[in-house]
Design an enzyme around this catalytic site. Structure first.
Site, mmCIF file in Angstrom:
data_model
loop_
_atom_site.group_PDB
_atom_site.id
_atom_site.type_symbol
_atom_site.label_atom_id
_atom_site.label_comp_id
_atom_site.label_asym_id
_atom_site.label_seq_id
_atom_site.Cartn_x
_atom_site.Cartn_y
_atom_site.Cartn_z
ATOM 1 N N HIS A 258 -19.363 -4.582 21.648
ATOM 2 C CA HIS A 258 -19.657 -5.280 20.386
ATOM 3 C C HIS A 258 -18.889 -6.596 20.279
ATOM 4 O O HIS A 258 -18.421 -6.971 19.208
ATOM 5 C CB HIS A 258 -19.329 -4.388 19.191
ATOM 6 C CG HIS A 258 -19.891 -3.012 19.267
ATOM 7 N ND1 HIS A 258 -21.243 -2.760 19.381
ATOM 8 C CD2 HIS A 258 -19.282 -1.785 19.265
ATOM 9 C CE1 HIS A 258 -21.445 -1.447 19.438
ATOM 10 N NE2 HIS A 258 -20.276 -0.846 19.379
ATOM 11 N N SER B 35 -20.962 1.524 23.589
ATOM 12 C CA SER B 35 -19.798 1.576 22.696
ATOM 13 C C SER B 35 -18.747 2.533 23.256
ATOM 14 O O SER B 35 -18.213 2.301 24.330
ATOM 15 C CB SER B 35 -20.256 1.951 21.277
ATOM 16 O OG SER B 35 -19.256 1.693 20.334
#
Length: 246
Positions: free
Chosen positions: A164, A129
């Site tokens: 993501h 991330s």
């Protein structure tokens, strides 16, 4: 520290903070020649959240490695000791959270320069991330609330990164729009469960996946106001050399 190793960066769509099988973390450890690599978790993007640090220790204490943590919000090391600590590692594993805040803290404390030095010396840089976003020239982020582009990063990995890609609503169209408009350079979209290893200059060395569905995409402007997505073949972790791709 892997002296003389090629500079490398790994983008992770998972790991100890998201998965139970440990496949992506084992893959990271497998990139280091040392039988007991020194792995430093850098949780800056989470504000050095204690529960995040505890999860790292729980996941890595039984693995063949020497785990450590860089806590910048309660920093005790002076500049020389900080440099020595980071450059002695085999892996610098950066956690998720707020990309913009991570970059600000690193620059204030000089960690951005140390990360570049570690990279050039062959320390494997990796993360999930925000910990994937930070290495690129720009990224797709929710650091400011709504999903948006962040044309800022360490620039060690050419282009941009979007984490993501498959799991958070709005990621795919928002990242595509940013690349199409030129506010982010062409880059890499990482689905949850995928991983990508890059060599010096941003050369893709390997793409892997811990599930049959996980993908790594190259996302580029198509020259007509849109984007072109290209799924890269991924080696399926835990099942030999079989590859998956669209």
């Amino acid at each position: 520290m892997s002296a003389g190793a090629e500079p490398r960066i790994a983008l992770l769509g998972g790991g100890f903070s998201a998965d139970d099988d440990g496949l992506l973390d084992d893959w990271v450890l497998g990139q280091v020649a040392s039988p007991r690599p020194r792995v430093c978790f850098v949780p800056t993007a989470s504000g050095d959240a204690p529960e995040y640090i505890a999860r790292f220790h729980h996941a890595f204490r039984t693995r063949p490695c020497e785990p450590g943590v860089l806590d910048l919000f309660r920093r005790e090391l002076d500049d020389d000791a900080l440099r020595a600590f980071l450059l002695s590692q085999d892996v610098l594993y950066v956690g998720g959270g707020n990309t913009a805040n991570l970059l600000a803290v690193w620059r204030t404390q000089g960690v951005d320069r140390l990360m570049r030095e570690a990279y050039e010396r062959g320390v494997l840089l990796c993360g999930i991330s925000a910990g994937a976003n930070c290495w690129a020239e720009g990224s797709h982020t929710d650091s400011f609330g709504p999903l948006t582009h962040l044309p800022d990063g360490l620039g060690l990995l050419p282009g941009s990164v979007c984490p993501h890609y498959d799991s958070e609503p709005g990621r795919r169209p928002s990242y595509g729009a940013a690349v199409a408009a030129g506010v982010l350079p062409a880059g890499w979209a990482v689905e949850d469960g995928a991983g990508a290893l890059f060599g010096d200059g941003g050369r893709l060395v390997e793409a892997v996946a811990r599930t049959d569905r996980a993908r790594l995409y190259r996302v580029e402007p198509d020259g007509h106001g849109g984007v072109r997505e290209r799924a890269l073949p991924c080696r399926r972790l835990g099942t030999g050399a079989r590859t998956v791709a669209d």
